[in-house]
Design a protein around this motif. Structure first.
Motif, PDB file in Angstrom:
ATOM      1  N   MET A   1      36.331  30.950 -75.314  1.00 51.17           N
ATOM      2  CA  MET A   1      35.984  29.873 -76.197  1.00 51.17           C
ATOM      3  C   MET A   1      36.135  28.568 -75.425  1.00 51.17           C
ATOM      4  N   ASN A   2      35.227  27.663 -75.643  1.00 50.20           N
ATOM      5  CA  ASN A   2      35.224  26.359 -75.017  1.00 50.20           C
ATOM      6  C   ASN A   2      36.493  25.603 -75.389  1.00 50.20           C
ATOM      7  N   LYS A   3      37.073  24.852 -74.452  1.00 46.98           N
ATOM      8  CA  LYS A   3      38.319  24.147 -74.748  1.00 46.98           C
ATOM      9  C   LYS A   3      38.139  23.043 -75.773  1.00 46.98           C
ATOM     10  N   ARG A   4      36.918  22.652 -76.039  1.00 41.67           N
ATOM     11  CA  ARG A   4      36.660  21.610 -77.041  1.00 41.67           C
ATOM     12  C   ARG A   4      36.178  22.182 -78.383  1.00 41.67           C
ATOM     13  N   THR A   5      36.180  23.486 -78.527  1.00 40.27           N
ATOM     14  CA  THR A   5      35.793  24.103 -79.790  1.00 40.27           C
ATOM     15  C   THR A   5      36.806  23.709 -80.866  1.00 40.27           C
ATOM     16  N   THR A   6      36.309  23.358 -82.033  1.00 39.66           N
ATOM     17  CA  THR A   6      37.177  22.975 -83.152  1.00 39.66           C
ATOM     18  C   THR A   6      37.262  24.110 -84.169  1.00 39.66           C
ATOM     19  N   SER A   7      38.233  24.016 -85.041  1.00 41.93           N
ATOM     20  CA  SER A   7      38.363  24.995 -86.114  1.00 41.93           C
ATOM     21  C   SER A   7      37.133  24.958 -87.014  1.00 41.93           C
ATOM     22  N   GLU A   8      36.606  23.766 -87.247  1.00 39.94           N
ATOM     23  CA  GLU A   8      35.411  23.631 -88.077  1.00 39.94           C
ATOM     24  C   GLU A   8      34.210  24.316 -87.422  1.00 39.94           C
ATOM     25  N   GLY A   9      34.056  24.120 -86.121  1.00 39.24           N
ATOM     26  CA  GLY A   9      32.952  24.759 -85.398  1.00 39.24           C
ATOM     27  C   GLY A   9      33.072  26.277 -85.391  1.00 39.24           C
ATOM     28  N   LEU A  10      34.292  26.760 -85.260  1.00 33.23           N
ATOM     29  CA  LEU A  10      34.533  28.201 -85.285  1.00 33.23           C
ATOM     30  C   LEU A  10      34.172  28.769 -86.652  1.00 33.23           C
ATOM     31  N   GLY A  11      34.635  28.119 -87.703  1.00 30.19           N
ATOM     32  CA  GLY A  11      34.338  28.575 -89.056  1.00 30.19           C
ATOM     33  C   GLY A  11      32.851  28.547 -89.357  1.00 30.19           C
ATOM     34  N   LYS A  12      32.177  27.507 -88.912  1.00 28.35           N
ATOM     35  CA  LYS A  12      30.736  27.391 -89.147  1.00 28.35           C
ATOM     36  C   LYS A  12      29.976  28.521 -88.456  1.00 28.35           C
ATOM     37  N   ALA A  13      30.339  28.832 -87.220  1.00 29.39           N
ATOM     38  CA  ALA A  13      29.664  29.898 -86.468  1.00 29.39           C
ATOM     39  C   ALA A  13      29.848  31.254 -87.154  1.00 29.39           C
ATOM     40  N   PHE A  14      31.049  31.520 -87.645  1.00 27.45           N
ATOM     41  CA  PHE A  14      31.334  32.816 -88.272  1.00 27.45           C
ATOM     42  C   PHE A  14      30.846  32.896 -89.715  1.00 27.45           C
ATOM     43  N   SER A  15      30.592  31.751 -90.349  1.00 23.26           N
ATOM     44  CA  SER A  15      30.182  31.758 -91.758  1.00 23.26           C
ATOM     45  C   SER A  15      28.797  32.368 -91.963  1.00 23.26           C
ATOM     46  N   GLU A  16      28.052  32.536 -90.899  1.00 22.51           N
ATOM     47  CA  GLU A  16      26.742  33.196 -90.993  1.00 22.51           C
ATOM     48  C   GLU A  16      26.874  34.638 -91.479  1.00 22.51           C
ATOM     49  N   PHE A  17      28.059  35.220 -91.325  1.00 19.99           N
ATOM     50  CA  PHE A  17      28.256  36.642 -91.613  1.00 19.99           C
ATOM     51  C   PHE A  17      29.066  36.910 -92.868  1.00 19.99           C
ATOM     52  N   GLY A  18      29.505  35.859 -93.554  1.00 17.99           N
ATOM     53  CA  GLY A  18      30.265  36.046 -94.780  1.00 17.99           C
ATOM     54  C   GLY A  18      31.039  34.797 -95.134  1.00 17.99           C
ATOM     55  N   GLN A  19      31.772  34.881 -96.231  1.00 17.93           N
ATOM     56  CA  GLN A  19      32.555  33.742 -96.712  1.00 17.93           C
ATOM     57  C   GLN A  19      33.836  33.596 -95.898  1.00 17.93           C
ATOM     58  N   VAL A  20      33.886  32.539 -95.078  1.00 15.72           N
ATOM     59  CA  VAL A  20      35.070  32.265 -94.272  1.00 15.72           C
ATOM     60  C   VAL A  20      36.081  31.543 -95.148  1.00 15.72           C
ATOM     61  N   VAL A  21      37.254  32.137 -95.296  1.00 20.00           N
ATOM     62  CA  VAL A  21      38.328  31.564 -96.096  1.00 20.00           C
ATOM     63  C   VAL A  21      39.121  30.572 -95.257  1.00 20.00           C
ATOM     64  N   HIS A  22      39.301  30.888 -93.979  1.00 16.17           N
ATOM     65  CA  HIS A  22      40.102  30.044 -93.093  1.00 16.17           C
ATOM     66  C   HIS A  22      39.681  30.305 -91.650  1.00 16.17           C
ATOM     67  N   ALA A  23      39.576  29.255 -90.870  1.00 12.59           N
ATOM     68  CA  ALA A  23      39.295  29.389 -89.438  1.00 12.59           C
ATOM     69  C   ALA A  23      40.206  28.417 -88.700  1.00 12.59           C
ATOM     70  N   ARG A  24      40.817  28.897 -87.615  1.00  7.24           N
ATOM     71  CA  ARG A  24      41.734  28.044 -86.860  1.00  7.24           C
ATOM     72  C   ARG A  24      41.623  28.343 -85.378  1.00  7.24           C
ATOM     73  N   VAL A  25      41.398  27.310 -84.600  1.00  8.82           N
ATOM     74  CA  VAL A  25      41.424  27.403 -83.147  1.00  8.82           C
ATOM     75  C   VAL A  25      42.853  27.076 -82.731  1.00  8.82           C
ATOM     76  N   VAL A  26      43.451  27.902 -81.903  1.00  7.09           N
ATOM     77  CA  VAL A  26      44.804  27.662 -81.420  1.00  7.09           C
ATOM     78  C   VAL A  26      44.701  26.651 -80.279  1.00  7.09           C
ATOM     79  N   THR A  27      45.458  25.556 -80.403  1.00  4.38           N
ATOM     80  CA  THR A  27      45.371  24.475 -79.421  1.00  4.38           C
ATOM     81  C   THR A  27      46.684  24.258 -78.677  1.00  4.38           C
ATOM     82  N   ASP A  28      46.549  23.682 -77.507  1.00  2.06           N
ATOM     83  CA  ASP A  28      47.697  23.303 -76.689  1.00  2.06           C
ATOM     84  C   ASP A  28      48.362  22.082 -77.328  1.00  2.06           C
TER      85      ASP A  28
END
Length: 92
Positions: free
Chosen positions: A1-28
């Motif tokens: 995953m790109n170091k600048r990927t956000t939780s919102e971007g992750l959730g948006k990408a996965f939402s194509e396949f179903g209802q995303v309840v929560h998405a979180r990118v683990v950050t430094d």
């Protein structure tokens, strides 16, 4: 995953396949950038399976991602006081 990927971007990408309840990118904590992994929670297990199937091996913001079910962390090895008995200072 790109170091600048956000939780919102992750959730948006996965939402194509179903209802995303929560998405979180683990950050430094220091830099605030992604550590290269994150978590997505779907409303149902069937949607989660579709999300894994749909996103595994795909590109997200220029990087190939690997999607799989989360696994629990393995517990840390037990502390052994005998390990520090090799020298009087406690160091080997």
């Amino acid at each position: 995953m790109n170091k600048r990927t956000t939780s919102e971007g992750l959730g948006k990408a996965f939402s194509e396949f179903g209802q995303v309840v929560h998405a979180r990118v683990v950050t430094d904590r220091v830099s605030g950038y992604s550590k290269g992994f994150g978590f997505v929670r779907y409303a149902t297990i069937e949607e989660a399976a579709e999300g894994i199937k749909g996103m595994d091996g795909k590109f997200l913001e220029g990087w190939v991602i690997f999607a799989e079910y989360a696994r629990p962390r393995s517990p840390p090895p037990p502390y052994s006081s005998q390990a520090n008995e090799s020298s009087p200072s406690g160091f080997p």
